[in-house]
Structures are given as structure tokens and as C-alpha cells.
Write a protein that holds these residues in place. Structure first.
Motif, PDB file in Angstrom:
ATOM      1  N   ILE A   1       0.984  -1.286   0.025  1.00  3.62           N
ATOM      2  CA  ILE A   1      -0.101  -0.031   0.033  1.00  3.62           C
ATOM      3  C   ILE A   1       0.711   1.323  -0.009  1.00  3.62           C
ATOM      4  CG2 ILE A   1      -1.800   1.370   1.133  1.00  3.62           C
ATOM      5  CD1 ILE A   1      -2.898  -1.233   0.258  1.00  3.62           C
ATOM      6  N   ASP A   2       0.511   2.006  -0.746  1.00  2.00           N
ATOM      7  CA  ASP A   2       1.348   3.393  -1.049  1.00  2.00           C
ATOM      8  C   ASP A   2       0.397   4.364  -0.185  1.00  2.00           C
ATOM      9  OD1 ASP A   2       2.072   6.135  -1.957  1.00  2.00           O
ATOM     10  OD2 ASP A   2       1.213   5.963  -3.863  1.00  2.00           O
ATOM     11  N   VAL A   3       1.349   5.031   0.601  1.00  5.27           N
ATOM     12  CA  VAL A   3       0.637   6.108   1.498  1.00  5.27           C
ATOM     13  C   VAL A   3       1.152   7.468   1.126  1.00  5.27           C
ATOM     14  CG1 VAL A   3       0.104   4.595   3.303  1.00  5.27           C
ATOM     15  CG2 VAL A   3       2.206   5.918   3.459  1.00  5.27           C
ATOM     16  N   GLY A   4       2.250   7.531   0.122  1.00  2.00           N
ATOM     17  CA  GLY A   4       2.981   8.619  -0.091  1.00  2.00           C
ATOM     18  C   GLY A   4       2.184   9.687  -0.870  1.00  2.00           C
ATOM     19  N   ARG A   5       1.379   8.933  -1.745  1.00  2.00           N
ATOM     20  CA  ARG A   5       0.363  10.005  -2.680  1.00  2.00           C
ATOM     21  C   ARG A   5      -0.843  10.390  -1.763  1.00  2.00           C
ATOM     22  NH1 ARG A   5       2.811   6.330  -6.221  1.00  2.00           N
ATOM     23  NH2 ARG A   5       4.156   7.590  -7.685  1.00  2.00           N
ATOM     24  N   HIS A   6      -1.404   9.617  -1.131  1.00  2.00           N
ATOM     25  CA  HIS A   6      -2.427   9.737   0.016  1.00  2.00           C
ATOM     26  C   HIS A   6      -2.115   9.187   1.206  1.00  2.00           C
ATOM     27  CE1 HIS A   6      -4.634  11.248  -4.015  1.00  2.00           C
ATOM     28  NE2 HIS A   6      -5.043  12.246  -2.973  1.00  2.00           N
ATOM     29  N   TYR A   7      -2.302  10.007   2.309  1.00  3.50           N
ATOM     30  CA  TYR A   7      -2.307   9.489   3.683  1.00  3.50           C
ATOM     31  C   TYR A   7      -3.531   8.646   3.966  1.00  3.50           C
ATOM     32  CZ  TYR A   7      -2.180   9.682   8.696  1.00  3.50           C
ATOM     33  OH  TYR A   7      -2.132   9.382  10.174  1.00  3.50           O
ATOM     34  N   PHE A   8      -3.390   7.528   4.594  1.00  5.12           N
ATOM     35  CA  PHE A   8      -4.310   6.867   5.291  1.00  5.12           C
ATOM     36  C   PHE A   8      -4.106   6.406   6.610  1.00  5.12           C
ATOM     37  CE2 PHE A   8      -4.912   5.873   0.830  1.00  5.12           C
ATOM     38  CZ  PHE A   8      -6.210   5.696   0.535  1.00  5.12           C
ATOM     39  N   SER A   9      -5.192   6.647   7.542  1.00  5.54           N
ATOM     40  CA  SER A   9      -5.148   6.726   9.147  1.00  5.54           C
ATOM     41  C   SER A   9      -4.723   5.513   9.641  1.00  5.54           C
ATOM     42  CB  SER A   9      -6.474   7.164   9.772  1.00  5.54           C
ATOM     43  OG  SER A   9      -7.232   6.106   9.700  1.00  5.54           O
TER      44      SER A   9
ATOM     45  N   GLU B   1       7.241   9.572  -1.129  1.00  2.00           N
ATOM     46  CA  GLU B   1       7.053   9.883  -2.715  1.00  2.00           C
ATOM     47  C   GLU B   1       7.514  11.064  -2.890  1.00  2.00           C
ATOM     48  OE1 GLU B   1       6.834   8.836  -5.485  1.00  2.00           O
ATOM     49  OE2 GLU B   1       6.457   6.717  -5.128  1.00  2.00           O
ATOM     50  N   ASP B   2       7.512  11.637  -4.216  1.00  2.00           N
ATOM     51  CA  ASP B   2       7.530  13.048  -4.603  1.00  2.00           C
ATOM     52  C   ASP B   2       6.455  13.851  -3.855  1.00  2.00           C
ATOM     53  OD1 ASP B   2       9.861  12.708  -6.505  1.00  2.00           O
ATOM     54  OD2 ASP B   2       8.567  11.408  -7.729  1.00  2.00           O
ATOM     55  N   GLN B   3       5.262  13.125  -3.785  1.00  2.00           N
ATOM     56  CA  GLN B   3       4.109  13.783  -3.569  1.00  2.00           C
ATOM     57  C   GLN B   3       3.775  13.934  -1.831  1.00  2.00           C
ATOM     58  OE1 GLN B   3       4.185  11.331  -5.638  1.00  2.00           O
ATOM     59  NE2 GLN B   3       3.909  12.698  -7.391  1.00  2.00           N
ATOM     60  N   GLY B   4       4.748  13.274  -1.195  1.00  2.00           N
ATOM     61  CA  GLY B   4       4.589  13.117   0.314  1.00  2.00           C
ATOM     62  C   GLY B   4       5.468  12.275   1.198  1.00  2.00           C
ATOM     63  N   TRP B   5       6.191  12.655   2.173  1.00  2.00           N
ATOM     64  CA  TRP B   5       6.801  12.068   3.178  1.00  2.00           C
ATOM     65  C   TRP B   5       6.039  11.750   4.304  1.00  2.00           C
ATOM     66  CZ3 TRP B   5      12.294  10.730   2.338  1.00  2.00           C
ATOM     67  CH2 TRP B   5      12.739  10.101   3.602  1.00  2.00           C
TER      68      TRP B   5
ATOM     69  N   VAL C   1       6.921  19.952  -2.903  1.00  2.00           N
ATOM     70  CA  VAL C   1       6.484  18.770  -2.981  1.00  2.00           C
ATOM     71  C   VAL C   1       5.775  18.695  -4.165  1.00  2.00           C
ATOM     72  CG1 VAL C   1       5.000  17.261  -1.471  1.00  2.00           C
ATOM     73  CG2 VAL C   1       6.580  18.669  -0.494  1.00  2.00           C
ATOM     74  N   ALA C   2       5.619  17.697  -4.960  1.00  2.00           N
ATOM     75  CA  ALA C   2       4.816  17.330  -6.239  1.00  2.00           C
ATOM     76  C   ALA C   2       3.728  17.418  -6.035  1.00  2.00           C
ATOM     77  CB  ALA C   2       5.544  15.855  -7.035  1.00  2.00           C
ATOM     78  N   THR C   3       2.794  18.059  -7.060  1.00  2.00           N
ATOM     79  CA  THR C   3       1.355  18.194  -7.240  1.00  2.00           C
ATOM     80  C   THR C   3       0.850  17.238  -8.487  1.00  2.00           C
ATOM     81  OG1 THR C   3       1.425  19.877  -8.327  1.00  2.00           O
ATOM     82  CG2 THR C   3       1.317  20.358  -5.984  1.00  2.00           C
TER      83      THR C   3
ATOM     84  N   CYS D   1      -0.123  -4.726  -5.564  1.00  2.00           N
ATOM     85  CA  CYS D   1       0.230  -3.596  -5.143  1.00  2.00           C
ATOM     86  C   CYS D   1      -1.105  -2.569  -5.333  1.00  2.00           C
ATOM     87  CB  CYS D   1       1.602  -3.116  -6.057  1.00  2.00           C
ATOM     88  SG  CYS D   1       2.881  -3.656  -5.702  1.00  2.00           S
ATOM     89  N   ILE D   2      -1.064  -1.392  -4.748  1.00  2.00           N
ATOM     90  CA  ILE D   2      -2.240  -0.478  -4.965  1.00  2.00           C
ATOM     91  C   ILE D   2      -1.214   0.883  -4.606  1.00  2.00           C
ATOM     92  CG2 ILE D   2      -4.250   0.719  -3.904  1.00  2.00           C
ATOM     93  CD1 ILE D   2      -5.469  -1.526  -3.451  1.00  2.00           C
ATOM     94  N   TRP D   3      -1.335   1.488  -5.791  1.00  2.00           N
ATOM     95  CA  TRP D   3      -0.491   3.012  -5.729  1.00  2.00           C
ATOM     96  C   TRP D   3      -1.668   4.013  -5.670  1.00  2.00           C
ATOM     97  CZ3 TRP D   3       4.318   3.123  -5.224  1.00  2.00           C
ATOM     98  CH2 TRP D   3       5.071   1.751  -5.559  1.00  2.00           C
ATOM     99  N   THR D   4      -1.580   4.878  -5.037  1.00  2.00           N
ATOM    100  CA  THR D   4      -2.772   5.848  -4.599  1.00  2.00           C
ATOM    101  C   THR D   4      -2.807   7.222  -5.384  1.00  2.00           C
ATOM    102  OG1 THR D   4      -1.704   6.716  -2.458  1.00  2.00           O
ATOM    103  CG2 THR D   4      -2.889   4.550  -2.262  1.00  2.00           C
ATOM    104  N   GLU D   5      -2.196   7.490  -6.612  1.00  2.00           N
ATOM    105  CA  GLU D   5      -2.707   8.497  -7.254  1.00  2.00           C
ATOM    106  C   GLU D   5      -4.011   8.948  -7.311  1.00  2.00           C
ATOM    107  OE1 GLU D   5       1.134   6.741  -9.154  1.00  2.00           O
ATOM    108  OE2 GLU D   5      -0.670   6.149  -8.216  1.00  2.00           O
ATOM    109  N   TRP D   6      -4.983   8.090  -7.624  1.00  4.84           N
ATOM    110  CA  TRP D   6      -6.455   8.363  -7.746  1.00  4.84           C
ATOM    111  C   TRP D   6      -7.117   7.540  -6.719  1.00  4.84           C
ATOM    112  CZ3 TRP D   6      -5.149  12.201 -10.490  1.00  4.84           C
ATOM    113  CH2 TRP D   6      -4.389  12.062 -11.577  1.00  4.84           C
TER     114      TRP D   6
END
Length: 485
Positions: free
Chosen positions: A106-114, A139-143, A229-231, A412-417
Motif C-alpha cells: 500500500i502506497d501512502v505517499g500520494r495519499h495518507y491513510f489513518s 514519494e515525490d508527493q509526500g513524506w 512537494v510534487a502536485t 500493489c495499490i498505488w494511490t495517485e487516484w
């Protein structure tokens, strides 16, 4: 104590699924569900399950084996309400996994999950006999993880001002995104997973995908910034400067704190999608190439070999702590150590190449096991599940000796969307059930037609637990089974 905890775990599930309350005891009597720990290999995941008129017995030589026997009972129970008893068919089962490595990322860099939601996902993984949770933290979009020696990583790097819209037409939503995990929260996740016999593998992706770190500490880049931080999503030219001593020290310091938090044998450092444009014109990088005496090779540029050197230095740090380094298959572009475990994501052929080159290899191709792949998600019905179920990690293109290098498979799930639970679960389920059988069950014992009824029962469990899932698969399978009658 572990058996007591596992017994209480099963008792809780029985009540939730059937409505029947059972007690736990260490006294033997008739009509019990018995958890029997035998002498033997304490690392074995094998178990035996016997169901007869005298009761149910789950036996194994390890606590994890007992746990997987419990999972089989849990998944076999009928879902009922307002009844005094339920029954299971008489059976004798001897079971063990095909692969020792069964993971989901699970990628939490693009979107944060609790933290509570990640625990919910860990419970879902446990239900599917997953034993590794690959946690993609940066990620580029979030540490997303607190590093005490570098506080700006979360003070600056965990926040982005907005996100590009799915139209990808230079339109942004204007909504800030933030969030990170303290080290204590990360340890909490590690313990929660360990109680379910799941190991958390942390990933800090480097030297690419580092814009959040560069925005926090611009001196770590080749140009010195300024960085943001990348948008947007994609691959960015600005990466860590491999020629600066302070950059390497930064990477080592981060790894040390990571290894203090996570006891996992594997530490994932990414290594993927790292453009070399900046390095080709960076004085520090070119000087390091000269100092190391790196020469252009027919198959590997000087800059690719610089990345191999950089990651080799990190691997020494990881190995000195008694751990193993893991990376994506782009690390094969250099000449990495054979001790590095490779996740083959770019294609099935990447896993084949890795195994042939002697690396411990994990099969995770974007074409089959990336549940967030937008193109694949447009596939509906049975083909959607078949795409996962029919891929055998041990390709017949590999020799028997090379097949031994395939240690497992990973989804894998990447969380761009993916920014909410509904989308996360829709992508995850029920395809995770198909992946679970690929990971656990020997090829000659897998059959898609036999899988369908089990999958439908799993979807009943998903509904009971309030989980979302891809309903078009269920509808197509029900129609298919009805037509076969």
C-alpha cells in the motif's frame, strides 16, 4: 499466551460471523475446537485440520501454523444469525503455503491513510493469509514517516498544496494534502501486524521519487533547488545527488532510524524510475564517477553504475544491521549484489530476468498484480479476476533451478487516484482472494472454477465486515455458475 490470544481471536470471529458465543479454556473436553502446538519446526507455516463428531482440532509446530488453521476454520463458517449451533463438514486437511513470501503493498505517499484504517487493511490481509505488508512510505508527493534527525521531512515534506485532477489537463483541485506517522504510530502498526503474523516491510524510495525530501532539504539535490512537494504524478528529473557525501549520509541516517522502528528482515529502498539527466551535468556526480573509476560499459552507462554504487553503500548499511535489501527491478540496470531481493514490477519478463541473474525474486507485474492499474481496472467480470488467478509466479520459461529464486508474489495499490476507503477496497477486493490462492496454493491444485464458490463466500464475509468490493465480478461469477447448472 500466544495460543490464548489466538483462541480469543477465533472466539471473537465465531461470535461475529455466527452470533454464537464460545468460551476459551486450557482444559480438555469433548466437543471443543482444540489448538494443539506440537514439537518441531517453530518457523513452519504448515498446519493440519481435523473436523469430526468429536470436535475440531487444529495442530501445527508453530503459532503461525495454528493461526492459518484458524483462518481456514473462520473462512469455512456459515454466516448465520439467531441460531444455537452451526456445523462444519467432516474433513481432514494438511496444508502449507507454496511461497514463503506473500505480500501486499500500500502506497501512502500520494495519499495518507489513518492508523485505524491501516489496521483494518491488515485484518483483511490476515484473512487472505498475507504474511508481509509492504508499506510504501515516501514519494515525490509526500513524506509520511517521522525521522527525528531530519524533522523538516515531515514539517515540509508531508504537505502538498494541491493535486492534479484525473483529467491530467493541467487542472488542480486546490485541496491541500497532508499527514504523517510518528515513530510510535509506526511501531503500533508493526505490533498490530505481528499479532496477526504479518511482517511490515518499510520502503523509503531512493534515489528517485525524492521531491518531498528535496523540498525539505534542498542541499540534497544536484541543483540546490528550490524544490516543491510534487502536485503532479509521474517521474521527475530532480533526484538525490549521488555525488554529495552529505546525501549519502542522509540516506544512511534515514535507514538507521527506519531499522530502529521496523524489525523486518527486508528493508525496501526502491531504486526505480530515477532519471540520470541531472547526474550527467552535475559536477559532484561526475567527480564521484571519476573518483570511483567508473567506466562506460556496453550495457550500463556511467550514471547507471553510479546508482549501483550509491545503493550498494546503502546495502552495506542494511547488511551491517543483519537485514536484507529489497528494490524494484530497475536496480538490474546496474550490476547489483546478488544478495539484493528484486521486486519485478515492470513486466513478467523482469522477474524472469531477475531470477535468471540469481536474485531472490518477487513477482509483482503491473500487468497482473497492480490492482490500481487504471487500464486493468476497466476490465470487468470474470476476466478481471482471471487476470490475477491465471498468472503463475514460476514461469515455465525458467529452468527448475532458476524457479527456486522465485520466493513469492506481491500485489500493489498505488494511490495517485485512491484517496478514500471505498476506492481502496474496490480495487483490493475480491482480487486479493485470487492473489491469495496464487501465493498459497500449488499450481496443480488451483482451479478457477473451484475458486468461484469460495470467492462468493469471501464476498459474504466482506459484506459482513462492511468492506467494499468490485461487484461486477460477483455478478458475472453468479451468472456463470447458474449457467453451468
Amino acid at each position: 499466551e500466544k495460543q490464548k490470544k489466538d483462541a480469543e481471536f477465533l472466539a471473537s470471529h465465531i461470535k461475529e460471523v455466527t452470533g454464537i458465543e464460545v468460551k476459551t479454556t486450557d482444559k480438555q473436553a469433548k466437543g471443543q475446537i482444540r489448538l494443539v502446538l506440537n514439537a518441531g519446526d517453530t518457523q513452519s507455516e504448515a498446519y493440519s485440520l481435523v473436523v469430526n463428531k468429536n470436535g475440531i482440532t487444529i495442530s501445527a509446530t508453530s503459532h503461525v501454523g495454528i493461526f492459518y488453521g484458524i483462518q481456514s476454520v473462520m473462512k469455512a463458517l456459515p454466516i448465520t444469525k439467531n441460531v444455537k449451533s452451526v456445523s462444519l463438514p467432516a474433513a481432514e486437511v494438511t496444508d502449507a503455503p507454496r511461497f514463503a513470501y506473500r505480500a501486499f503493498m500500500i502506497d501512502v505517499g500520494r495519499h495518507y491513510f489513518s492508523v485505524p484504517y491501516l489496521k483494518k487493511l491488515i485484518d483483511v490481509f490476515a484473512m487472505h493469509n498475507i504474511n508481509y505488508f509492504h508499506w510504501h512510505l515516501t514519494e515525490d508527493q509526500g513524506w509520511r514517516l517521522e525521522i527525528k534527525k531530519y524533522p523538516m521531512l515531515t514539517q515540509i515534506g508531508s504537505k502538498r498544496k494541491e493535486t492534479i485532477l484525473p483529467t491530467n489537463k493541467n487542472e488542480f483541485d486546490g485541496v491541500p494534502v497532508s499527514g504523517y506517522y510518528t515513530q510510535e504510530e509506526a511501531r503500533e502498526i508493526v505490533k498490530y501486524a505481528a499479532d496477526r503474523y504479518i511482517t511490515v516491510i518499510p520502503e523509503v524510495d531512493m534515489p528517485g521519487h525524492m521531491l518531498a525530501a528535496l523540498a525539505s532539504y534542498p542541499e540534497l539535490g544536484c541543483t540546490g533547488g528550490p524544490y516543491e512537494v510534487a502536485t503532479r504524478f509521474g517521474v521527475f528529473e530532480d533526484v538525490l545527488c549521488a555525488g554529495k557525501a552529505q546525501t549519502l549520509q542522509f540516506a544512511k541516517d534515514v535507514m538507521d532510524e527506519i531499522m530502529d522502528i521496523f524489525p523486518s528482515e527486508y528493508i525496501h529502498i526502491g531504486g526505480d524510475e530515477c532519471p540520470k539527466n541531472r547526474w550527467k551535468v552535475c559536477g559532484n556526480c561526475q567527480k564521484k564517477i571519476a573518483d570511483l573509476g567508473i567506466q562506460e560499459l556496453p550495457k550500463h552507462s556511467k550514471e547507471e553504475q553510479l546508482q549501483t554504487w550509491f545503493m550498494g553503500e546503502i546495502e552495506k548499511q542494511i547488511r551491517n544491521r543483519g537485514r536484507k535489501m529489497m528494490g524494484w527491478d530497475e536496480i538490474l540496470e546496474g550490476t547489483p549484489s546478488k544478495d539484493i531481493t528484486v521486486c519485478g514490477w515492470t513486466s513478467v519478463n523482469a522477474s524472469i530476468r531477475s531470477a535468471r541473474e540469481g536474485h531472490p525474486t518477487i513477482v509483482a507485474p503491473i500487468s497482473n498484480f497492480y490492482f490500481s492499474n487504471p487500464r486493468i481496472n476497466k476490465i470487468e467480470g470474470i476476466p478481471s479476476i482471471q487476470r490475477v488467478y491465471d498468472l503463475d509466479p514460476c514461469s515455465d520459461k525458467l529452468s527448475p533451478a532458476d524457479q527456486q529464486n522465485i520466493i513469492g508474489a506481491e500485489g500493489c495499490i498505488w494511490t495517485e487516484w485512491v484517496k478514500d476507503a471505498e476506492k481502496m477496497e474496490w480495487e483490493l477486493l475480491p482480487r486479493l482472494a485470487a492473489l491469495s490462492e496464487v501465493q498459497w496454493t500449488a499450481k496443480d491444485k488451483r482451479n478457477l472454477e473451484n475458486f468461484f464458490p469460495r470467492m462468493l463466500h469471501m464476498q459474504d464475509l466482506y459484506r459482513l465486515y462492511g468492506l467494499n468490493y468490485k461487484a461486477d465480478i460477483e455478478d458475472a461469477v453468479k451468472k456463470h455458475l447458474e449457467e453451468k447448472k
